[in-house]
Design an enzyme around this catalytic site. Structure first.
Site, PDB file in Angstrom:
ATOM      1  N   HIS A 189      60.608 -23.372 -36.458  1.00 24.49           N
ATOM      2  CA  HIS A 189      61.340 -22.305 -37.149  1.00 24.49           C
ATOM      3  C   HIS A 189      61.175 -21.000 -36.378  1.00 24.49           C
ATOM      4  O   HIS A 189      60.050 -20.558 -36.135  1.00 24.49           O
ATOM      5  CB  HIS A 189      60.824 -22.141 -38.586  1.00 24.49           C
ATOM      6  CG  HIS A 189      61.287 -23.248 -39.486  1.00 24.49           C
ATOM      7  ND1 HIS A 189      60.507 -23.788 -40.481  1.00 24.49           N
ATOM      8  CD2 HIS A 189      62.488 -23.900 -39.526  1.00 24.49           C
ATOM      9  CE1 HIS A 189      61.199 -24.732 -41.107  1.00 24.49           C
ATOM     10  NE2 HIS A 189      62.398 -24.829 -40.539  1.00 24.49           N
ATOM     11  N   GLU A 192      58.914 -17.749 -37.396  1.00 26.65           N
ATOM     12  CA  GLU A 192      57.486 -17.941 -37.685  1.00 26.65           C
ATOM     13  C   GLU A 192      56.688 -17.728 -36.398  1.00 26.65           C
ATOM     14  O   GLU A 192      56.112 -18.654 -35.828  1.00 26.65           O
ATOM     15  CB  GLU A 192      57.287 -19.330 -38.309  1.00 26.65           C
ATOM     16  CG  GLU A 192      58.074 -19.464 -39.614  1.00 26.65           C
ATOM     17  CD  GLU A 192      58.259 -20.896 -40.125  1.00 26.65           C
ATOM     18  OE1 GLU A 192      57.610 -21.816 -39.603  1.00 26.65           O
ATOM     19  OE2 GLU A 192      59.069 -21.080 -41.064  1.00 26.65           O
ATOM     20  N   ARG A 246      65.920 -18.451 -38.651  1.00 32.28           N
ATOM     21  CA  ARG A 246      65.099 -19.645 -38.921  1.00 32.28           C
ATOM     22  C   ARG A 246      65.524 -20.873 -38.096  1.00 32.28           C
ATOM     23  O   ARG A 246      64.698 -21.625 -37.598  1.00 32.28           O
ATOM     24  CB  ARG A 246      65.226 -19.982 -40.410  1.00 32.28           C
ATOM     25  CG  ARG A 246      64.626 -21.308 -40.858  1.00 32.28           C
ATOM     26  CD  ARG A 246      64.841 -21.481 -42.360  1.00 32.28           C
ATOM     27  NE  ARG A 246      64.561 -22.831 -42.811  1.00 32.28           N
ATOM     28  CZ  ARG A 246      63.395 -23.223 -43.317  1.00 32.28           C
ATOM     29  NH1 ARG A 246      62.384 -22.380 -43.414  1.00 32.28           N
ATOM     30  NH2 ARG A 246      63.220 -24.464 -43.731  1.00 32.28           N
ATOM     31  N   HIS A 316      53.576 -24.026 -38.781  1.00 34.63           N
ATOM     32  CA  HIS A 316      54.602 -23.170 -39.372  1.00 34.63           C
ATOM     33  C   HIS A 316      53.911 -21.959 -39.998  1.00 34.63           C
ATOM     34  O   HIS A 316      52.692 -21.854 -40.019  1.00 34.63           O
ATOM     35  CB  HIS A 316      55.320 -23.920 -40.506  1.00 34.63           C
ATOM     36  CG  HIS A 316      56.258 -24.989 -40.071  1.00 34.63           C
ATOM     37  ND1 HIS A 316      57.609 -24.920 -40.269  1.00 34.63           N
ATOM     38  CD2 HIS A 316      56.041 -26.194 -39.463  1.00 34.63           C
ATOM     39  CE1 HIS A 316      58.192 -26.010 -39.815  1.00 34.63           C
ATOM     40  NE2 HIS A 316      57.263 -26.808 -39.315  1.00 34.63           N
ATOM     41  N   GLU A 391      50.890 -24.524 -42.719  1.00 35.80           N
ATOM     42  CA  GLU A 391      51.491 -23.205 -42.944  1.00 35.80           C
ATOM     43  C   GLU A 391      50.393 -22.164 -42.740  1.00 35.80           C
ATOM     44  O   GLU A 391      49.435 -22.102 -43.517  1.00 35.80           O
ATOM     45  CB  GLU A 391      52.046 -23.093 -44.374  1.00 35.80           C
ATOM     46  CG  GLU A 391      53.129 -24.105 -44.718  1.00 35.80           C
ATOM     47  CD  GLU A 391      54.517 -23.737 -44.195  1.00 35.80           C
ATOM     48  OE1 GLU A 391      54.667 -22.680 -43.560  1.00 35.80           O
ATOM     49  OE2 GLU A 391      55.440 -24.539 -44.439  1.00 35.80           O
TER      50      GLU A 391
HETATM   51  O1  0X9 Z   1      60.523 -25.923 -45.590  1.00 35.70           O
HETATM   52  C1  0X9 Z   1      59.945 -26.224 -44.537  1.00 35.70           C
HETATM   53  O2  0X9 Z   1      60.531 -26.736 -43.589  1.00 35.70           O
HETATM   54  C2  0X9 Z   1      58.440 -25.930 -44.405  1.00 35.70           C
HETATM   55  N1  0X9 Z   1      58.143 -24.619 -44.932  1.00 35.70           N
HETATM   56  S1  0X9 Z   1      58.649 -23.268 -44.145  1.00 35.70           S
HETATM   57  O3  0X9 Z   1      58.385 -22.126 -44.997  1.00 35.70           O
HETATM   58  N2  0X9 Z   1      57.773 -23.079 -42.827  1.00 35.70           N
HETATM   59  O4  0X9 Z   1      60.031 -23.408 -43.797  1.00 35.70           O
HETATM   60  C3  0X9 Z   1      57.657 -26.985 -45.140  1.00 35.70           C
HETATM   61  C4  0X9 Z   1      57.860 -28.391 -44.646  1.00 35.70           C
HETATM   62  C5  0X9 Z   1      57.017 -29.407 -45.363  1.00 35.70           C
HETATM   63  N3  0X9 Z   1      57.325 -30.758 -44.962  1.00 35.70           N
HETATM   64  C6  0X9 Z   1      58.393 -31.433 -45.450  1.00 35.70           C
HETATM   65  N4  0X9 Z   1      59.113 -30.978 -46.407  1.00 35.70           N
HETATM   66  N5  0X9 Z   1      58.650 -32.613 -44.914  1.00 35.70           N
HETATM   67 ZN    ZN Z   2      58.624 -23.276 -41.042  1.00 37.37          ZN
END
Ligand code: 0X9
Ligand code: ZN
Length: 434
Positions: A189, A192, A246, A316, A391
């Site tokens: 992303h 980040e 993003r 992330h 995270e």
């Molecule tokens: O939403 C996401 O892709 C991740 N959070 S973020 O705030 N960095 O965008 C979390 C991803 C967790 N893993 C899956 N959902 N597979």
């Molecule tokens: Zn992310």
């Protein structure tokens, strides 16, 4: 008249278009609904105004961070008052944070720095651009050529849609012995920024030595793959043009760009679960699984190297969480207790330095369901047992715009967490299919 001509010329040359977007008066609200009913109402509001949810409500803790543009502020605050949810302004002026980040990053490059580890050539207390990240990896390879106990090599896993290299660096003993491996990536992303900085720091500690002397044990136990910047186009765009970008930067038509790479991986891919079929959405899942060059690059590399790959960690921000699969369902993998226990070793080690608290759990149960994540694919598709999304800092005070003076503390604690996590893994059991 001359003014008009100059403006038109500037526009044609793209100068006007390349001015970075401004976020004056843009706010991030922390909203705490008191009940499930209030939560539903807030979520409906979020859909109605098409708001960007920076941090999602969690099970048992409904607080969330929501980014609001100035023109939406009055109606949103009014509606929240009617609902009765508790509201706090987390970030009052996003532009101020971005300005501060920019000036402290610039200052950081000018000041002499106290790099952790013994590499005098790279400042680990700043956010770097793509070209300097590529150069850093090359310098590491050159440096290891005169080291007897560690070796490094770069593989270009693929190219981004705009043609930038997506690199992975292998760091290993170089004694001819093949060891179980760990794959780590960052920067899927764009906004980040702390994630690539953290992965670069890991490389540095492993190659040049670290304050806790973990590096020798880690090199004895594993071969390491680091891909610090999986989404170089989005990352560059977030530096030059739009700090909060993003996705990647593939052209979609309809004047929209980008696919959310973390919705594009091909295990239980499903835009209806936390993604979108709308090309303009921030969580657009792509036209099909692995439609993107960047996710394909990861797929190919991991499939070619998965034999003996024990762990996959993708970094992330933000929220301070150490998450394991699944993201596509609330069900848990059969071996979830192994993943949970190892993650807890990591988070408790991480907290030793500054007391930073991380939450451990499955991404659906702790965060929200979202299919097409790289972590789900690494486990379900490639069979890498210990697959995680981490995270990083913080919990919302700065969100994606983590101040430069937090880079080093974040990286030190993350390194400690990673090292103790890795050392706790049992490499003697059959592990790599699960
Ligand atoms: O939403 C996401 O892709 C991740 N959070 S973020 O705030 N960095 O965008 C979390 C991803 C967790 N893993 C899956 N959902 N597979
Ligand atoms: Zn992310």
């Amino acid at each position: 008249m001359a003014g008009v001509t100059i403006s038109v010329l500037l526009l044609l040359c793209g100068y006007v278009a390349s001015e970075p977007a401004r976020f004056d008066g843009h706010k991030v609200l922390q909203i705490v609904p008191h009940s499930l009913q209030e939560l539903q109402q807030v979520l409906a509001l979020h859909d109605l105004y098409d708001l960007d949810m920076w941090r999602h409500p969690r099970k048992g803790n409904h607080s969330m961070d929501v980014y609001v543009e100035p023109e939406k502020l009055e109606p949103v605050l009014g509606a929240l008052k009617t609902i009765g949810a508790h509201v706090k302004v987390w970030i009052d002026d996003l532009q101020r944070l971005i300005d501060e980040e920019k000036s402290s990053n610039k200052r950081s490059f000018q000041l002499p720095y106290t790099s952790q580890g013994r590499n005098p050539g790279f400042n680990h207390e700043a956010y770097h651009r793509y070209s300097s990240i590529v150069q850093y990896l090359r310098d590491v390879v050159t440096a290891t050529q005169s080291m007897s106990t560690v070796n490094a090599s770069i593989t270009t896993m693929g190219y981004s849609s705009e043609g930038r290299e997506i690199n992975v660096i292998k760091v290993f003993r170089g004694d001819g012995v093949s060891r179980p491996s760990i794959f780590i990536d960052g920067g899927i992303h764009a906004r980040e920024w702390i994630a690539p900085a953290t992965v670069l720091y890991f490389i540095n500690q492993l190659v040049y030595g670290d304050e806790f002397d973990f590096a020798p044990q880690l090199l004895d136990k594993f071969d390491w793959y680091f891909a610090p910047l999986l989404n170089p186009d989005g990352y560059e765009y977030s530096h030059t043009t739009y700090r909060l970008w993003r996705k990647n930067r593939v052209e979609q038509g309809r004047n929209c760009y980008g696919t959310d790479l973390n919705r594009n991986f091909g295990y239980e891919w499903n835009p209806a679960v936390g993604g979108s079929t709308n090309v303009c959405s921030d969580v657009y899942s792509g036209s099909q699984p692995f439609s993107e060059k960047e996710s394909q690059a990861v797929e190919t590399f991991i499939l070619n190297n998965r034999q003996n790959m024990m762990a996959y960690l993708t970094y992330h921000s933000y929220g301070q969480m150490w998450l394991y699969p699944w993201g596509y369902t609330s069900a848990l993998p059969a071996d979830w207790q192994d993943l949970d226990a190892a993650a807890k070793v990591g988070t408790s080690a991480l907290s030793q330095l500054y007391g930073t608290n991380y939450v451990v759990g499955s991404s659906t149960n702790v965060l929200y369901s979202a299919a097409g994540g790289s972590d789900d694919w690494a486990k379900g598709g490639a069979g890498v047992k210990y697959s995680y999304t981490i995270e990083l800092r913080d919990t919302g005070a700065h969100g994606f715009v983590l101040p430069v003076n937090q880079i080093l503390p974040n990286n030190r604690e993350s390194w400690r967490g990673l090292a103790e996590f890795a050392l706790s893994l049992n490499t003697n059991r059959g592990f790599h299919r699960g």
